[in-house]
Write an enzyme that holds these catalytic residues in place. Structure first.
Site, PDB file in Angstrom:
ATOM      1  N   SER A 237      30.926  34.676  65.425  1.00  0.00           N
ATOM      2  CA  SER A 237      31.148  35.769  64.204  1.00  0.00           C
ATOM      3  C   SER A 237      29.986  35.661  63.167  1.00  0.00           C
ATOM      4  CB  SER A 237      32.581  35.221  63.661  1.00  0.00           C
ATOM      5  OG  SER A 237      33.120  36.376  62.806  1.00  0.00           O
ATOM      6  N   GLU A 238      29.565  36.797  63.114  1.00  0.00           N
ATOM      7  CA  GLU A 238      28.141  36.802  62.465  1.00  0.00           C
ATOM      8  C   GLU A 238      28.302  36.598  60.829  1.00  0.00           C
ATOM      9  OE1 GLU A 238      29.739  39.451  63.931  1.00  0.00           O
ATOM     10  OE2 GLU A 238      29.319  41.395  62.899  1.00  0.00           O
ATOM     11  N   ASN A 239      29.610  36.506  60.509  1.00  0.00           N
ATOM     12  CA  ASN A 239      29.782  36.063  58.801  1.00  0.00           C
ATOM     13  C   ASN A 239      29.559  34.562  58.596  1.00  0.00           C
ATOM     14  OD1 ASN A 239      32.225  36.075  60.410  1.00  0.00           O
ATOM     15  ND2 ASN A 239      33.416  35.478  58.565  1.00  0.00           N
ATOM     16  N   GLY A 240      29.232  33.914  59.911  1.00  0.00           N
ATOM     17  CA  GLY A 240      29.063  32.419  59.645  1.00  0.00           C
ATOM     18  C   GLY A 240      29.643  31.306  60.532  1.00  0.00           C
TER      19      GLY A 240
ATOM     20  N   SER B 256      22.832  32.519  60.632  1.00  0.00           N
ATOM     21  CA  SER B 256      23.755  33.299  61.767  1.00  0.00           C
ATOM     22  C   SER B 256      22.906  34.255  62.202  1.00  0.00           C
ATOM     23  CB  SER B 256      24.845  34.000  60.928  1.00  0.00           C
ATOM     24  OG  SER B 256      25.666  34.445  61.747  1.00  0.00           O
TER      25      SER B 256
END
Lengths: 217, 221
Positions: B50-53, B92
């Protein structure tokens, strides 16, 4: 050295027209107490740099909805209808930067780098007005660094020197913006004595932090 | 072949899930692509980013067990698997641009026969922003567009995208409820169709020039 202060000490640091970096991803990991302070002060003409404009009732989104913001440098505004509305009305300037580019621009600003050389955005409208460079047969965009007057950082746990620790996905932009502003304020969920956060797990070294406020979460 | 949106999305998600291979790092976009997670075969182990981290994203938490510190890129509460890890946005997107993400699955407003994708802006109408999409499409090893074949009667698979691009020539595969198309040097190749449609119907609902694969198969979902 104890950097823990009350919100009243932060107040004179916040002024109309400042460029402010704010941590958070759709509101997760945003210092809401400092957002409250800006709302109470009724600041105007702010330039906000952050991942997104969140939701109308959360994080950066509240500043947009309240009309505190003149310009937003973000990667996404789609979850906050006020951002799109104000942009179309011409009261809010929006600079959209791809998320990976945006965070690297901030990192560059905080790391003494002259810019970011990235393939992201090549062949799209993101490249408009930007310098392109051909390296080893591949095209890249040169994206310029970003800095701010003040960074408002959220942390889960901070010691009195400012060593900070972030839980879960609250990290997002927070450790990076702490590098890229003249003044760094951390709003933290929990304040502990120096030594209680082991140096092995410190994510933002306290040397970067100027002020710490205990958030009311 | 007219199917309801819900069934169409299920067909698409099931077919995309068949593309995932053991050990891959996969990013599923918001909306339809998220459904792919429900159909990953039991014998295939993938790690979701998940690209938010985070990597190792788990399922939706039970009601009452949400943790405000653990959200996905759509801002919804999620969980993390015991072998997962959290990180900041710079790391990320190093994973994303650095080619460490094997597959990214995204929706589209338009996609064309050259592998161009438009999914972040309709000028003057809808300006959500690109979020992480441009980096994902540019950096991931394989880009799969997962979308319904048409939208409100408009064909979404074009000769040339008319809307501003998310990235140029990066799409590898298009999966719709009607079939599977591969972007190749020769052009857009239709390799699979749904059992309830025909090649003629797919051609009629596609603006792009389609090359029909000589080994055209029925989607095995």
């Amino acid at each position: 050295m104890n950097k823990v202060v009350d919100y009243s000490v932060i107040k004179p640091l916040l002024k109309d027209g400042l460029t402010i970096m704010i941590g958070g991803f759709l509101g997760c990991g945003t210092p809401e107490g400092l957002i409250n302070l800006i709302l109470e002060m009724g600041l105007k003409e702010l330039t906000i740099i952050g991942n997104d404009t969140s939701f109308v009732d959360k994080g950066i989104g509240r500043l947009i909805a309240n009309g505190n913001v003149k310009k937003a440098i973000v990667s996404h505004i789609g979850t906050n209808p006020e951002s799109g509305k104000q942009m179309h009305e011409g009261t809010l300037e929006v600079e959209l930067s791809p998320q990976g580019t945006l965070i690297e621009r901030i990192r560059a600003g905080g790391s003494g780098l002259g810019g970011v050389i990235t393939p992201t955005g090549v062949g799209t409208i993101v490249e408009e007005g930007k310098e392109k460079i051909l390296l080893q047969g591949k095209e890249y965009l040169i994206e310029l660094p970003l800095r701010a007057d003040i960074a408002l950082v959220f942390a889960s746990k901070t010691d009195t020197f400012g060593n900070a620790y972030y839980k879960g996905t609250t990290k997002n932009f927070n450790p990076i913006i702490a590098l890229a502003a003249d003044i760094v304020v951390v709003e933290t969920e929990e304040i502990v004595e120096v030594g209680e956060i082991h140096p092995e797990v410190v994510m933002t070294p306290g040397v970067l932090v100027d002020y710490i406020v205990k958030g009311d979460f | 072949m007219a199917v309801e949106a819900k069934l169409a999305k299920e067909i698409i998600a099931k077919r995309v899930a068949m593309e995932l291979k053991n050990g891959q790092l996969v990013n599923l976009g918001i909306g339809l692509p998220t459904l792919v997670a429900n159909y990953i075969p039991k014998d295939v182990y993938v790690v979701l980013q998940s690209e938010n981290g985070m990597v190792g994203m788990g399922s939706t938490p039970e009601q009452g067990k949400e943790d405000k510190n653990i959200t996905n890129a759509g801002g919804q509460y999620v969980t993390i698997n015991s072998n997962g890890a959290y990180f900041d946005s710079a790391f990320s997107f190093s994973l994303i641009r650095g080619g460490h993400v094997d597959i990214t699955v995204l929706g589209a407003l338009e996609v064309d026969q050259y592998g161009n994708l438009s999914n972040w802006i309709i000028p003057g109408k809808l300006v959500p922003g690109m979020g992480g999409a441009m980096d994902l499409v540019t950096g991931a090893k394989k880009v799969i567009v997962a979308m319904q074949h048409t939208a409100k009667g408009d064909n979404k698979i074009k000769k040339n995208c008319l809307l501003p691009l998310t990235a140029k020539g990066e799409v590898d595969m298009i999966v719709t409820e009607l079939g599977v198309m591969l972007v190749t040097e020769k052009g857009l190749v239709l390799t699979e169709i749904h059992k309830d449609t025909t090649v003629e119907e797919v051609i009629q609902l596609t603006d792009a020039e389609l090359i029909i694969d000589e080994n055209l198969k029925v989607m095995n979902i």
